[in-house]
Design a protein around this motif. Structure first.
Motif, PDB file in Angstrom:
ATOM      1  N   ASN A 140      -5.584   8.576   5.089  1.00 19.02           N
ATOM      2  CA  ASN A 140      -5.782   7.282   4.423  1.00 19.02           C
ATOM      3  C   ASN A 140      -6.099   7.503   2.941  1.00 19.02           C
ATOM      4  O   ASN A 140      -7.232   7.271   2.507  1.00 19.02           O
ATOM      5  CB  ASN A 140      -6.926   6.523   5.103  1.00 19.02           C
ATOM      6  CG  ASN A 140      -6.611   6.193   6.537  1.00 19.02           C
ATOM      7  OD1 ASN A 140      -5.797   5.331   6.808  1.00 19.02           O
ATOM      8  ND2 ASN A 140      -7.232   6.903   7.465  1.00 19.02           N
ATOM      9  N   TRP A 148      -5.486   5.803   0.368  1.00 17.96           N
ATOM     10  CA  TRP A 148      -6.002   4.597  -0.281  1.00 17.96           C
ATOM     11  C   TRP A 148      -7.518   4.503  -0.140  1.00 17.96           C
ATOM     12  O   TRP A 148      -8.210   4.075  -1.063  1.00 17.96           O
ATOM     13  CB  TRP A 148      -5.342   3.340   0.300  1.00 17.96           C
ATOM     14  CG  TRP A 148      -5.735   3.084   1.731  1.00 17.96           C
ATOM     15  CD1 TRP A 148      -5.100   3.571   2.845  1.00 17.96           C
ATOM     16  CD2 TRP A 148      -6.856   2.347   2.193  1.00 17.96           C
ATOM     17  NE1 TRP A 148      -5.766   3.165   3.981  1.00 17.96           N
ATOM     18  CE2 TRP A 148      -6.848   2.400   3.607  1.00 17.96           C
ATOM     19  CE3 TRP A 148      -7.869   1.623   1.562  1.00 17.96           C
ATOM     20  CZ2 TRP A 148      -7.802   1.775   4.391  1.00 17.96           C
ATOM     21  CZ3 TRP A 148      -8.824   0.994   2.345  1.00 17.96           C
ATOM     22  CH2 TRP A 148      -8.789   1.070   3.747  1.00 17.96           C
ATOM     23  N   LEU A 149      -8.038   4.924   1.017  1.00 17.97           N
ATOM     24  CA  LEU A 149      -9.469   4.836   1.266  1.00 17.97           C
ATOM     25  C   LEU A 149     -10.237   5.851   0.421  1.00 17.97           C
ATOM     26  O   LEU A 149     -11.327   5.564  -0.067  1.00 17.97           O
ATOM     27  CB  LEU A 149      -9.782   5.033   2.756  1.00 17.97           C
ATOM     28  CG  LEU A 149     -11.236   4.846   3.168  1.00 17.97           C
ATOM     29  CD1 LEU A 149     -11.769   3.475   2.760  1.00 17.97           C
ATOM     30  CD2 LEU A 149     -11.394   5.049   4.666  1.00 17.97           C
ATOM     31  N   LYS A 192     -10.362   4.269  -2.875  1.00 18.26           N
ATOM     32  CA  LYS A 192     -11.301   3.144  -2.822  1.00 18.26           C
ATOM     33  C   LYS A 192     -12.743   3.655  -2.859  1.00 18.26           C
ATOM     34  O   LYS A 192     -13.577   3.127  -3.604  1.00 18.26           O
ATOM     35  CB  LYS A 192     -11.105   2.312  -1.559  1.00 18.26           C
ATOM     36  CG  LYS A 192     -12.112   1.176  -1.452  1.00 18.26           C
ATOM     37  CD  LYS A 192     -12.356   0.757  -0.022  1.00 18.26           C
ATOM     38  CE  LYS A 192     -13.495  -0.241   0.013  1.00 18.26           C
ATOM     39  NZ  LYS A 192     -14.103  -0.366   1.298  1.00 18.26           N
ATOM     40  N   VAL A 225      -7.609  -2.084  -0.887  1.00 17.95           N
ATOM     41  CA  VAL A 225      -7.850  -2.410   0.521  1.00 17.95           C
ATOM     42  C   VAL A 225      -6.688  -3.206   1.103  1.00 17.95           C
ATOM     43  O   VAL A 225      -6.276  -2.973   2.238  1.00 17.95           O
ATOM     44  CB  VAL A 225      -9.179  -3.186   0.675  1.00 17.95           C
ATOM     45  CG1 VAL A 225      -9.336  -3.737   2.079  1.00 17.95           C
ATOM     46  CG2 VAL A 225     -10.356  -2.296   0.320  1.00 17.95           C
ATOM     47  N   LYS A 231      -2.922  -0.676   0.512  1.00 17.67           N
ATOM     48  CA  LYS A 231      -2.962   0.575   1.285  1.00 17.67           C
ATOM     49  C   LYS A 231      -1.690   1.410   1.193  1.00 17.67           C
ATOM     50  O   LYS A 231      -1.352   2.143   2.101  1.00 17.67           O
ATOM     51  CB  LYS A 231      -3.263   0.290   2.758  1.00 17.67           C
ATOM     52  CG  LYS A 231      -4.585  -0.337   2.993  1.00 17.67           C
ATOM     53  CD  LYS A 231      -4.804  -0.625   4.459  1.00 17.67           C
ATOM     54  CE  LYS A 231      -6.107  -1.359   4.632  1.00 17.67           C
ATOM     55  NZ  LYS A 231      -6.231  -2.057   5.851  1.00 17.67           N
ATOM     56  N   ASP A 232      -0.978   1.330   0.113  1.00 18.86           N
ATOM     57  CA  ASP A 232       0.277   2.041  -0.035  1.00 18.86           C
ATOM     58  C   ASP A 232       0.308   2.683  -1.415  1.00 18.86           C
ATOM     59  O   ASP A 232       0.005   2.025  -2.404  1.00 18.86           O
ATOM     60  CB  ASP A 232       1.433   1.043   0.137  1.00 18.86           C
ATOM     61  CG  ASP A 232       2.777   1.681  -0.027  1.00 18.86           C
ATOM     62  OD1 ASP A 232       3.169   1.949  -1.177  1.00 18.86           O
ATOM     63  OD2 ASP A 232       3.447   1.915   0.991  1.00 18.86           O
TER      64      ASP A 232
END
Length: 176
Positions: free
Chosen positions: A84, A86-87, A90, A141, A144-145
């Motif tokens: 993940n 993106w996380l 983030k 969030v 996510k790409d």
């Protein structure tokens, strides 16, 4: 249980950002009140100190803590984090947001002691940093790409430039 934690996390994020946006507005008003003659200056300063203290300890700090608690409670759903990206990005922005929060705390303590480290204009610019964090984190969030994140980064830069232009225009209009 995940949906409850997610809902509580979102509510906490909203109240945390509300606190961050409003506390800096209070800093601006408190700083600009120093230009007023006495007794107005003293009355306003005393009132702003009360408002800042109540907001900081009653809303902003508790919301920050709850945001981190509820967010952390959901992390196990996204393991391994390497799946993940993106996380990871983030969470990096959340760490930076925490530093922003602590910077607000430093200003809060300075104002509490009648030290005014920034001008009203500097605080207006500082206030927009929270907006940039909010926009960035929400887009990360939702999208996510990584391709969309790259587009989002370009959009973020354009948004930041637009905010700065808006502040500059507001400053000129305000002087007139």
């Amino acid at each position: 249980m995940y949906d409850y934690m997610k809902a509580l996390h979102i509510i906490s994020v909203v109240t945390w950002f509300a606190g961050l946006f409003y506390i800096v507005r209070l800093f601006i008003y408190h700083t600009e009140a120093q230009e007023k003659p006495e007794p107005e200056k003293g009355i306003l300063s005393a009132q702003f100190k009360i408002m800042e203290r109540r907001l900081w300890y009653g809303i902003t700090w508790p919301s920050a803590i709850l945001t981190l608690v509820f967010g952390t409670s959901m992390l196990h759903n996204f393991l391994p984090l390497s799946d993940n990206p993106w996380l990871i990005i983030k969470l990096s922005f959340v760490v930076l947001l925490c530093f922003y929060h602590l910077s607000c705390g430093k200003i809060f303590n300075q104002l509490k002691n009648d030290v005014f480290p920034k001008t009203g204009k500097q605080l207006r610019i500082f206030n927009e940093i929270a907006t940039l964090f909010l926009v960035t984190i929400v887009f990360l969030v939702v999208l996510k790409d990584t391709v969309d994140m790259a587009k989002g980064l370009v959009a973020l830069v354009l948004f930041a430039l637009t905010l700065m232009l808006g502040i500059k225009i507001y400053g000129k209009v305000r002087k007139d």
